[in-house]
Motif scaffolding. Sequence first.
Motif, mmCIF file in Angstrom:
data_model
loop_
_atom_site.group_PDB
_atom_site.id
_atom_site.type_symbol
_atom_site.label_atom_id
_atom_site.label_comp_id
_atom_site.label_asym_id
_atom_site.label_seq_id
_atom_site.Cartn_x
_atom_site.Cartn_y
_atom_site.Cartn_z
ATOM 1 N N THR A 287 0.873 -1.301 0.162
ATOM 2 C CA THR A 287 0.161 0.037 0.031
ATOM 3 C C THR A 287 0.842 1.402 0.030
ATOM 4 O OG1 THR A 287 -0.244 0.100 2.433
ATOM 5 C CG2 THR A 287 -1.904 -1.116 1.178
ATOM 6 N N SER A 288 2.037 1.136 0.393
ATOM 7 C CA SER A 288 2.943 2.236 0.442
ATOM 8 C C SER A 288 4.040 2.176 -0.609
ATOM 9 C CB SER A 288 3.721 2.437 1.962
ATOM 10 O OG SER A 288 4.378 1.213 2.122
ATOM 11 N N GLY A 289 3.806 1.409 -1.745
ATOM 12 C CA GLY A 289 4.582 1.242 -2.717
ATOM 13 C C GLY A 289 5.905 0.436 -2.466
ATOM 14 N N ARG A 290 6.112 -0.269 -1.343
ATOM 15 C CA ARG A 290 6.963 -0.949 -1.118
ATOM 16 C C ARG A 290 6.935 -2.602 -1.346
ATOM 17 N NH1 ARG A 290 11.055 2.334 -1.219
ATOM 18 N NH2 ARG A 290 10.594 4.333 0.056
ATOM 19 N N ALA A 291 7.987 -3.394 -1.557
ATOM 20 C CA ALA A 291 7.838 -4.743 -1.543
ATOM 21 C C ALA A 291 9.305 -5.274 -1.293
ATOM 22 C CB ALA A 291 7.280 -5.335 -3.117
ATOM 23 N N VAL A 292 9.253 -6.282 -0.454
ATOM 24 C CA VAL A 292 10.520 -7.290 -0.316
ATOM 25 C C VAL A 292 10.570 -8.249 -1.243
ATOM 26 C CG1 VAL A 292 11.845 -8.364 1.278
ATOM 27 C CG2 VAL A 292 10.492 -6.797 2.285
ATOM 28 N N ARG A 293 11.464 -7.797 -2.132
ATOM 29 C CA ARG A 293 11.307 -8.628 -3.718
ATOM 30 C C ARG A 293 11.990 -10.010 -3.238
ATOM 31 N NH1 ARG A 293 14.068 -7.288 -7.690
ATOM 32 N NH2 ARG A 293 15.258 -5.518 -6.800
ATOM 33 N N HIS A 294 12.854 -10.126 -2.514
ATOM 34 C CA HIS A 294 13.900 -11.373 -2.501
ATOM 35 C C HIS A 294 13.753 -11.540 -1.021
ATOM 36 C CE1 HIS A 294 14.562 -11.431 -6.674
ATOM 37 N NE2 HIS A 294 14.887 -10.452 -6.665
ATOM 38 N N VAL A 295 13.394 -12.882 -0.335
ATOM 39 C CA VAL A 295 13.368 -13.327 0.896
ATOM 40 C C VAL A 295 14.298 -14.600 1.043
ATOM 41 C CG1 VAL A 295 12.213 -13.954 3.034
ATOM 42 C CG2 VAL A 295 11.367 -12.274 1.612
ATOM 43 N N ILE A 296 15.476 -14.533 1.581
ATOM 44 C CA ILE A 296 16.432 -15.634 1.565
ATOM 45 C C ILE A 296 16.420 -16.183 2.924
ATOM 46 C CG2 ILE A 296 18.804 -16.378 1.416
ATOM 47 C CD1 ILE A 296 17.950 -13.289 -0.267
ATOM 48 N N TYR A 297 16.086 -17.441 2.988
ATOM 49 C CA TYR A 297 15.841 -18.110 4.289
ATOM 50 C C TYR A 297 17.078 -19.026 4.597
ATOM 51 C CZ TYR A 297 13.518 -21.664 1.441
ATOM 52 O OH TYR A 297 13.229 -22.684 0.440
ATOM 53 N N GLU A 298 17.599 -19.139 5.739
ATOM 54 C CA GLU A 298 18.553 -19.901 6.030
ATOM 55 C C GLU A 298 18.131 -21.200 6.489
ATOM 56 O OE1 GLU A 298 21.847 -20.887 9.547
ATOM 57 O OE2 GLU A 298 20.327 -19.419 9.903
ATOM 58 N N ASP A 299 17.344 -21.647 7.278
ATOM 59 C CA ASP A 299 16.968 -22.895 7.811
ATOM 60 C C ASP A 299 15.698 -23.274 6.914
ATOM 61 O OD1 ASP A 299 15.762 -24.976 9.288
ATOM 62 O OD2 ASP A 299 15.779 -24.207 11.041
#
Length: 652
Positions: free
Chosen positions: A132-144
């Motif tokens: 809604t604020s024009g943001r996005a976390v495009r890549h989420v890298i997970y360790e476990d």
Amino acid sequence: MQESSATTFPRWLLAHAQQRPDHPAYREKDLGIWQTYSWAQAAQQVRALACGLAALGFRRGMNLAVVGDNRPRLYWAMTAAQALGGVPVPLYQDAIANEMIYVLNDAEIEFAIVEDQEQVDKLLEVEAQLATSGRAVRHVIYEDPRGLLDYDHPSLISYERLQELGREFDQAHPGFYEEAIAAGQPDDTAIILYTSGTTGKPKGVCHSHAGLMGAARNGCAFDKLNADDDVLSYLPMAWVGDNLFSYAQAMVAGFTVNCPESRETVMTDLREIGPTYYFAPPRIYEGLLTQVMIRMEDAGWIKRKLFHWAMDVARRCGADILDGRPVSFADRMRYALGEALVYGPLRNVLGMSRIRVGYTAGEAIGPDLFRFYRSIGVNLKQFYGQTETCAYVCLQPDGQVKFDSVGPAAPGMEIRIAENGEVLVRGVGLLKSYYKRDDATREAINDEGYFMTGDAGVIDTDGHLKIIDRAKDVGKLADGSMFAPKYIENKLKFFPYIKEAVAFGNDRDMVCAFINIDFEAVGNWAERRHLPYAGYVDLAAQPDVIEMIGECVNQVNADLANDPMLAGSQVARFLILHKELDPDDDELTRTRKVRRGFIAEKYGVLVEALYAGKSEQFIETRVKFEDGREGSVSATLKLVDAKRLPVAARAA
């Protein structure tokens, strides 16, 4: 590359990999087994990770969110971002999803590296709100990867897959990684650390490579830290202290960072590692001592007698022996016996048998608590600082440790006391700026380059700084007496039975306080007296518990009566809250600092009841549970009058 010529953290990593490739850089306990990674292995891991980020589009000037418990891979993620000219932004791993939105928005996060399913779920939960604020976390890298097998989301990628992409990218772009590191400059922002937001929205504190390294170098030289030291890394990566101890100083000195298996196993892992360098906030030291005293109360009378005899000897001469001061031959012999029978075994049980340097900060530590650890041979010291000063401003030199001050200005730092009593700071570890907040930066740093800490303090005749309270919190009672709420709260928290305290009194005719009991310590106290209770609410309402806490409050009042500045600030009335103050309920910050203004508003009915002279008050409070559910807790609280010394006695 020589270590002394390294000007950014990725260059330090390369220097260690060249000069001490097989030396342990990181240890991590996984499934009960300690895994060790050398500096050469760490450098290889960071290279693959950085190239993987580059393959996904991460570039110079971008920010990388890092969320999770202390893990070598998350520290490597910070270095990888720095290698590309990016900036790591650690977030508190115990923050709920909605609390993360502000930082994710403010720091313009598009890439995040997280520990596990819990953190992935949080980021996915706020995805729509960020949009809604024009943001996005495009890549989420997970360790476990545990629990994530069936997740199907375009932003998710495993840590292993990212490194595979990195190795492929590295082969296809020879020289890219070296050129990226070479492009880094000492004045580049190395990290953004968000303030706790005690009084408002958190601000992103930008520290440069040069500033952090300068603070780390001076701190290592001050305490003679070197590659043979070990530190236990267990405090939040988003906290400036962890960034100094477990990252900056580890990079500069080349010592080993040890990551525990979980928050629940920290004390066990502490004993297994036996660090030589250790930090804990006062509440950790308080908790350890409380456990010791509980065990001693349950021990046989012979052990109790021996323990109390040994502690009497330690209180009399232990700190002097540690500081190298003159002590009689008889006391040295008694202390040697105590060392063999009590102090040595006790340090071993606490995991402190190898500690050369131990620190505490964040809150004032009680003199008795401080004296206890130093008396049994633990070189515990205090320091003072803030997120904006790279953790420390003052450090206590060996042999010059005082219980009521935080030491002189640390190497490379300057201190000045303003006319209004505020502590002003200038020096090597000062922040570069607040992220996207030029106005806040100008307000915080004066024309002479001094950072205005907002703390009130005085410098004693030995040049040691004493902190009184937050300058804005120091007020006056209606009769003109000084009122320093944090000072009063800290004196209350010196008792093992009191976990948190909140004092009120500015512009009022008396001081009143909320108190949280320490459930474990008070529970053990109650059990020894055969007092039944069903839980925290029931225990806090027990008449015997209220009376016992009242005795603690009365002791604080007796101490305050001897302080000419604060004799008028004795606690007149108090109550024991029906619930523990909790960051999830916004009552504490993530660094467990009391949000006094918020609490005064939330529990306004209790504050007014105290000042109205009522003897009891009903309260119902909404609470948040760890699984996200909400509920309520209600109780009728007893409001208690404390014993104050009469004015005539105070004047005498």
